[in-house]
Enzyme design. Structure first.
Site, PDB file in Angstrom:
ATOM      1  N   SER A 497      41.631  39.853  26.390  1.00  0.00           N
ATOM      2  CA  SER A 497      40.339  39.392  26.888  1.00  0.00           C
ATOM      3  C   SER A 497      39.580  38.712  25.744  1.00  0.00           C
ATOM      4  CB  SER A 497      39.562  40.551  27.500  1.00  0.00           C
ATOM      5  OG  SER A 497      38.469  40.095  28.249  1.00  0.00           O
ATOM      6  N   ASP A 584      44.441  36.851  37.570  1.00  0.00           N
ATOM      7  CA  ASP A 584      43.267  37.243  36.795  1.00  0.00           C
ATOM      8  C   ASP A 584      42.013  36.553  37.328  1.00  0.00           C
ATOM      9  OD1 ASP A 584      41.368  37.849  34.870  1.00  0.00           O
ATOM     10  OD2 ASP A 584      42.745  37.570  33.189  1.00  0.00           O
ATOM     11  N   HIS A 616      43.735  40.909  35.079  1.00  0.00           N
ATOM     12  CA  HIS A 616      43.154  40.909  33.736  1.00  0.00           C
ATOM     13  C   HIS A 616      43.746  42.076  32.944  1.00  0.00           C
ATOM     14  CE1 HIS A 616      40.297  39.271  30.943  1.00  0.00           C
ATOM     15  NE2 HIS A 616      39.737  40.450  30.729  1.00  0.00           N
TER      16      HIS A 616
END
Length: 673
Positions: A497, A584, A616
């Protein structure tokens, strides 16, 4: 499962690591399955009525919910039968008749709510809608038959509040959100008492709610600088006190009690170095009985005497970081999770009256007998004087005197957390253990913008993606080199991330700083990132703009492009591995694809692995293990550490390798088997 009542002896406090250091070569490789496969059991809870124990455990390879009579944990039965997506979050209904859980499809983060009857096993979807994400607004032990939920099935941007009857599944609208409110606060009568709304400056306003009508004027204003550190934290059961975690008028967030009738606020607790973190409230009265502060380590402090003796007992008996994960309504039994940095995570049942701990399970017994490494908290100074709380784990045998520094420099992985509005913490960390076992020092640094250290530390990261936030990471590496932990040519950067973004930024903006990089679901273009965030993040969009860069202005667009690694992809010199979930919703797969394409066009080697059934991050263990198999062989070539062969892990997962298999050792062969 066999339940044993345990009187913890002093010997039980010893870490699993060998008492005397031994060379790394003599320490066996910990199998990836032991670290990243399904835990045997996890997330232990006790029902509000104290009659049931529950946990998540594998059923045919997928994590499902199990229940057992509290008097006989060995009589456990599987309650759910998820076949694809692991269940990762669940909670007891206040009536103790059902367990409620949320799950999505393929990582799309459209989490729906499901209920399953504890006795019959009958399961149903309680929010049977498409492209909908449920929020739990209110749960109360005084109203055990229903809860309040927020649903965005009418408008994807905003959640409407509904009352959910747990027996019939009937949803009744309570408050239709026509005013663009970010969230709602309910009391123990399941009456909506407050609403939060985003402000033009990126903060939020708090509005009273009466008879499901939101007041026209806010009673509390929270500016941008306090937006990450100030929020209402719930009512006492009598509705007379509203708790706040509040940084207004101070730097770190304090725990505050507000008298609802008079508006008077009283500080219950504050700490100069860190925000008040979690709290423990009485299950009947709702009054706060303890709070935690997490600076270097998470530490609990009682409020009054209600649980003071219990916390002291648990601290004495349980080595490592512990947390109370559930309490019965009678408050006579607790479940407690504990995880020292170098010991196995375990869950216990605590009988308050008898002052007795009963071990329920060890989550990863396959690690029993393995040499685990201790995590060392360290404070690092940034170039402009900020204190960066960080955590260092060293390879087995590299630190014979146990002072937290190796006797000789070792290769290092800088492991960067996501968010960026999150933090790294002390305790058991499977990724740290894995990389240390492979021969690397692992350093996790709370760079500016990380949460938990006060609002000024967060605000110091505003508009600093790829600049001062990145400087903090470089300063951490410089500290590690000067401290003898590593050498400047043997450092990799890795993260997911925001940590993936930091990896791309490190490789593109400072191409000589890192030997290689591993990016997991990281954005490469901040402008396109902000264009594709989920609709239900609408309320937080202004804060993103204020803290990252405003794509609605020319100056903001210029800043976002300047800080986007995509536009510097041609400067990347060192090996790069990218992992991405195809579904995602936060960081669209185009974020990975566009930088891969840019590097391909320049003839720069890059390896790209994508998982069609993930979002994600990688929730399915087979996928996580496969990517980690590629990663450790990639790092082995780059830094010289140890690795298990990739073997059959790619075939056992859904991994696809659209580009660059030839650049990761063993991947091309594994991908074609």
């Amino acid at each position: 499962m066999i339940r044993k009542s345990v009187l913890i002896a002093a010997s039980a406090t010893l870490p699993l690591a060998a008492v005397f250091a031994q060379p790394l070569a003599a320490v066996p490789l910990i199998p990836r399955d032991a670290l990243f496969g399904n835990p045997v059991k996890a997330a232990g809870r006790i029902s509000p009525d104290g009659k049931w124990l529950s946990w998540i455990a594998p059923r045919d390879g997928v994590m499902n919910i199990y229940v057992a009579p509290a008097s006989n944990p060995a009589a456990a039965k599987a309650l759910t039968n998820e076949r694809k997506r692991p269940i990762r979050s669940y909670f007891w209904a206040p009536n103790s008749k059902q367990i409620l859980f949320v799950n999505d499809k393929g990582g799309d983060e459209n989490f729906l709510l499901y209920g399953v009857n504890v006795v019959t096993g009958a399961e149903r979807s309680l929010t049977p809608f498409e492209k909908t994400r449920v929020d739990v607004v209110g749960i109360s032990p005084s109203i055990p038959g229903r809860i309040l939920v927020g649903l965005n099935n009418r408008d994807a941007k905003w959640h409407d509040v509904h009352s959910l009857d747990l027996a019939s599944g009937k949803l009744t609208p309570v408050l239709i959100n026509m005013g663009s409110y970010a969230g709602f606060l309910a009391d123990q009568n399941l009456t909506i008492r407050g609403a939060l709304k985003s402000r033009p400056d990126g903060g939020s306003d708090y509005f009273p709610v009466t008879a499901n009508k939101v007041a026209s004027t806010p009673t509390e204003q929270i500016t941008l600088e306090d937006s990450q550190t100030t929020q209402p934290a719930g009512y006492t059961s009598d509705g007379k006190t509203l708790y706040w975690v509040d940084s207004r008028g101070r730097d770190t967030a304090a725990l505050i009690a507000q008298d609802v009738a008079t508006g008077t606020k009283t500080i219950i607790a504050e700490n100069a170095r860190a925000d008040i973190g979690d709290s423990m409230s009485n299950p009947r009265t709702g009054r706060v009985e303890a709070y935690s502060v997490n600076y270097l380590k998470d530490e609990w402090t009682p409020v009054g005497n209600a649980v003071a003796a219990d916390l002291a007992f648990l601290k004495k008996q349980l080595p490592g970081e512990f947390s109370v994960t559930s309490r019965t309504l009678a408050d006579d039994k607790w479940t407690v999770a504990v995880a020292a940095s170098d010991a196995l995570p375990t869950t216990w049942l605590y009988d308050r009256k008898a002052k007795k701990l009963t071990k329920l399970f060890t989550s990863r017994p396959a690690l029993e007998g393995q040499t685990l490494s201790r995590m060392h908290p360290v404070e690092i100074k940034s170039r402009d004087g900020l204190t960066l709380v960080s955590y260092l784990t060293l390879p087995p045998g590299s630190d014979p005197d146990g002072d937290g520094r190796p006797s000789a420099a070792v290769p290092m992985v800088l492991l960067v957390h996501g968010g960026p509005w999150g933090r790294d913490s002390y305790g058991y960390n499977g990724t740290h253990q894995w990389l240390a076992n492979r021969g690397y020092a692992v350093l996790s640094t709370n760079f500016r913008a990380s949460t938990g250290f006060g609002k000024s530390f967060i605000s110091a990261g505003d508009l600093q993606w790829g600049r001062k936030m990145h400087d903090d990471l470089l300063d951490a590496v410089d500290w590690a080199v000067k401290s003898g932990v590593t050498s400047p040519d043997k450092v990799a950067i890795m993260g997911g991330s925001y940590g993936g973004y930091a990896t791309l930024a490190g490789m593109a903006f400072t191409p000589d700083a890192f030997a290689c990089g591993v990016d997991i679901v990281g954005p490469s273009n901040l402008e396109t990132l902000l264009k594709t965030i989920p609709a239900y993040w609408e309320a937080g969009k202004v804060q993103f703009y204020k803290r990252m860069g405003d794509p609605t202005t020319a100056d903001g667009v210029a800043l976002l492009r300047e800080r986007s690694p995509l536009y510097k992809a041609g400067d990347i010199k060192r090996p790069l591995l990218i992992g991405q979930g195809a579904n995602d919703p936060r960081v669209n797969k185009a974020e990975s694809e566009q930088i891969v394409d840019a590097m391909k066009a320049k003839g720069i080697p890059v390896t790209y692995v994508v998982f069609p059934d993930e979002g994600h991050g990688f929730a399915r263990p087979a996928n996580n293990i496969a990517f980690n198999a590629v990663t450790e062989n990639f790092l082995g070539k780059c830094l010289g550490g140890r690795a298990e062969p990739i073997g059959a892990t790619i075939r056992a997962s859904t991994a696809q390798v659209p580009h660059g298999a030839q650049f990761a050792p063993g991947l091309a062969e594994a991908a074609t088997r």
